[in-house]
Design a protein around this motif. Structure first.
Motif, PDB file in Angstrom:
ATOM      1  N   PHE A  76     -45.151  66.932-108.467  1.00  0.00           N
ATOM      2  CA  PHE A  76     -45.545  65.991-107.430  1.00  0.00           C
ATOM      3  C   PHE A  76     -46.976  65.532-107.691  1.00  0.00           C
ATOM      4  CE2 PHE A  76     -47.548  69.759-105.744  1.00  0.00           C
ATOM      5  CZ  PHE A  76     -48.654  69.307-105.029  1.00  0.00           C
ATOM      6  N   ALA A  77     -47.301  64.370-107.138  1.00  0.00           N
ATOM      7  CA  ALA A  77     -48.646  63.821-107.263  1.00  0.00           C
ATOM      8  C   ALA A  77     -48.978  63.052-105.995  1.00  0.00           C
ATOM      9  CB  ALA A  77     -48.759  62.911-108.487  1.00  0.00           C
ATOM     10  N   ALA A  78     -50.241  63.083-105.608  1.00  0.00           N
ATOM     11  CA  ALA A  78     -50.713  62.332-104.445  1.00  0.00           C
ATOM     12  C   ALA A  78     -52.088  61.764-104.770  1.00  0.00           C
ATOM     13  CB  ALA A  78     -50.784  63.228-103.217  1.00  0.00           C
ATOM     14  N   TRP A  79     -52.270  60.486-104.448  1.00  0.00           N
ATOM     15  CA  TRP A  79     -53.531  59.791-104.747  1.00  0.00           C
ATOM     16  C   TRP A  79     -53.975  59.034-103.516  1.00  0.00           C
ATOM     17  CZ3 TRP A  79     -54.255  54.277-106.242  1.00  0.00           C
ATOM     18  CH2 TRP A  79     -55.582  54.006-106.626  1.00  0.00           C
ATOM     19  N   ALA A  80     -55.198  59.293-103.079  1.00  0.00           N
ATOM     20  CA  ALA A  80     -55.779  58.607-101.917  1.00  0.00           C
ATOM     21  C   ALA A  80     -57.164  58.117-102.308  1.00  0.00           C
ATOM     22  CB  ALA A  80     -55.852  59.547-100.722  1.00  0.00           C
ATOM     23  N   PRO A  81     -57.288  56.875-102.768  1.00  0.00           N
ATOM     24  CA  PRO A  81     -58.590  56.366-103.223  1.00  0.00           C
ATOM     25  C   PRO A  81     -59.621  56.254-102.110  1.00  0.00           C
ATOM     26  CG  PRO A  81     -56.983  54.601-103.101  1.00  0.00           C
ATOM     27  CD  PRO A  81     -56.226  55.871-102.886  1.00  0.00           C
ATOM     28  N   ASP A  82     -59.158  56.136-100.859  1.00  0.00           N
ATOM     29  CA  ASP A  82     -60.068  56.111 -99.717  1.00  0.00           C
ATOM     30  C   ASP A  82     -59.322  56.655 -98.505  1.00  0.00           C
ATOM     31  OD1 ASP A  82     -58.503  53.944 -98.602  1.00  0.00           O
ATOM     32  OD2 ASP A  82     -59.643  52.552 -99.851  1.00  0.00           O
ATOM     33  N   SER A  83     -59.959  56.604 -97.343  1.00  0.00           N
ATOM     34  CA  SER A  83     -59.353  57.166 -96.136  1.00  0.00           C
ATOM     35  C   SER A  83     -58.278  56.267 -95.531  1.00  0.00           C
ATOM     36  CB  SER A  83     -60.439  57.429 -95.093  1.00  0.00           C
ATOM     37  OG  SER A  83     -61.105  56.217 -94.745  1.00  0.00           O
ATOM     38  N   ARG A  84     -58.053  55.089 -96.097  1.00  0.00           N
ATOM     39  CA  ARG A  84     -57.101  54.135 -95.531  1.00  0.00           C
ATOM     40  C   ARG A  84     -55.770  54.146 -96.257  1.00  0.00           C
ATOM     41  NH1 ARG A  84     -57.344  51.739 -90.702  1.00  0.00           N
ATOM     42  NH2 ARG A  84     -59.501  51.141 -91.043  1.00  0.00           N
ATOM     43  N   TRP A  85     -55.807  54.157 -97.585  1.00  0.00           N
ATOM     44  CA  TRP A  85     -54.593  54.032 -98.378  1.00  0.00           C
ATOM     45  C   TRP A  85     -54.238  55.346 -99.067  1.00  0.00           C
ATOM     46  CZ3 TRP A  85     -51.449  49.880 -98.371  1.00  0.00           C
ATOM     47  CH2 TRP A  85     -51.960  48.674 -97.905  1.00  0.00           C
ATOM     48  N   GLY A  86     -52.960  55.526 -99.335  1.00  0.00           N
ATOM     49  CA  GLY A  86     -52.516  56.680-100.096  1.00  0.00           C
ATOM     50  C   GLY A  86     -51.165  56.418-100.741  1.00  0.00           C
ATOM     51  N   VAL A  87     -50.931  57.054-101.874  1.00  0.00           N
ATOM     52  CA  VAL A  87     -49.669  56.940-102.599  1.00  0.00           C
ATOM     53  C   VAL A  87     -49.269  58.345-103.031  1.00  0.00           C
ATOM     54  CG1 VAL A  87     -48.481  55.980-104.604  1.00  0.00           C
ATOM     55  CG2 VAL A  87     -50.270  54.649-103.457  1.00  0.00           C
ATOM     56  N   GLN A  88     -47.991  58.660-102.904  1.00  0.00           N
ATOM     57  CA  GLN A  88     -47.515  59.960-103.368  1.00  0.00           C
ATOM     58  C   GLN A  88     -46.097  59.841-103.915  1.00  0.00           C
ATOM     59  OE1 GLN A  88     -46.457  62.955-100.371  1.00  0.00           O
ATOM     60  NE2 GLN A  88     -47.132  61.533 -98.789  1.00  0.00           N
ATOM     61  N   GLY A  89     -45.712  60.813-104.737  1.00  0.00           N
ATOM     62  CA  GLY A  89     -44.380  60.788-105.322  1.00  0.00           C
ATOM     63  C   GLY A  89     -43.989  62.137-105.870  1.00  0.00           C
ATOM     64  N   GLN A  90     -42.682  62.313-106.074  1.00  0.00           N
ATOM     65  CA  GLN A  90     -42.132  63.538-106.660  1.00  0.00           C
ATOM     66  C   GLN A  90     -41.021  63.177-107.640  1.00  0.00           C
ATOM     67  OE1 GLN A  90     -41.394  63.454-102.985  1.00  0.00           O
ATOM     68  NE2 GLN A  90     -43.504  63.960-102.494  1.00  0.00           N
ATOM     69  N   LEU A  91     -40.946  63.964-108.694  1.00  0.00           N
ATOM     70  CA  LEU A  91     -39.882  63.819-109.685  1.00  0.00           C
ATOM     71  C   LEU A  91     -39.337  65.206-109.956  1.00  0.00           C
ATOM     72  CD1 LEU A  91     -38.254  62.277-111.867  1.00  0.00           C
ATOM     73  CD2 LEU A  91     -40.184  62.670-113.418  1.00  0.00           C
TER      74      LEU A  91
END
Length: 224
Positions: free
Chosen positions: A138-153
């Motif tokens: 799994f991975a999670a990326w939040a460049p700032d406090s507003r946006w975020g992206v996450q995923g699992q394979l």
């Protein structure tokens, strides 16, 4: 006396700053600590499949590197080419996240999925259920406090499966292995509240046959 009061106030203020700094959550920690509810539109994209709307709830936690994810969904309509039916899915994940920096976490997980699909024809119901365990990344990326992206394979191996009717009669069958892919985008709208949209793909494989289940989700979550 005033000097003592000022000294005490300074110590209290310093402790508060240290406490806040020590426990201030990073954007990616805010992203991965939440509870939420969603609506979904799911469908089987092959083998005479159909599609239907549904609902679900989910919770995520990331604390001291330990990652947990629980997701339960219910589709009240048929996903197969039958007059009626419904389905239930449960996904559980437990892993360990390695912080690349304050905005990115990547790590492995072990997972479990239960999926049951019921088809009804002329009042006769038949439920096909499957249990699978495995793992992935799994991975999670939040460049700032507003946006975020996450995923699992992940890849899960089937451990048990059954086919039963509404009267409780049934028999065991070969369990299906599956490839599980998830992607999600999160947007914080106000305070701890966020909206999220996700795409989830499950590819089931059993005895040379396959079934593709695609789900689109949209919902709201509360970060903690």
């Amino acid at each position: 006396m005033k000097m003592l009061d000022l000294f005490a106030a300074a110590i209290a203020s310093g402790c508060a700053v240290l406490f806040t700094s020590a426990y201030a959550a990073t954007p990616v920690e805010n992203l991965l600590n939440n509870v939420g509810a969603y609506g979904e539109y799911a469908g089987i994209t092959n083998t005479l499949g159909s599609s239907s709307g549904g609902i679900g709830v989910r919770a995520e936690s990331y604390w001291s590197g330990i990652y947990g994810n629980a997701d339960i969904s219910y589709t009240p309509g048929t996903l197969s080419n039958t007059p009626a039916g419904h389905s239930t899915m449960v996904n559980l994940k437990l892993g360990y996240g390695v912080p690349i920096d304050s905005s990115l976490v990547v790590g492995p997980y072990v997972g479990y999925q239960y999926f049951a699909n019921t088809n009804t024809v002329d009042g006769f119901s038949l439920t096909d259920s499957n249990n699978a365990v495995g793992g992935g990344i799994f991975a999670a990326w939040a460049p700032d406090s507003r946006w975020g992206v996450q995923g699992q394979l992940g890849y899960l191996a089937g451990v048990s499966s059954s086919l039963s009717d509404g009267a409780g009669y049934g028999f065991y069958q070969q369990a299906a292995n599956l490839l599980n892919v998830n992607a999600e985008v999160d947007y914080r709208i106000s305070g701890p509240w966020s909206l999220f949209a996700g795409l989830h793909f499950d590819h089931y494989m059993e005895s040379g046959q396959s079934l593709n289940l695609l789900r689109g989700t949209f919902g709201a979550m509360l970060s903690f």
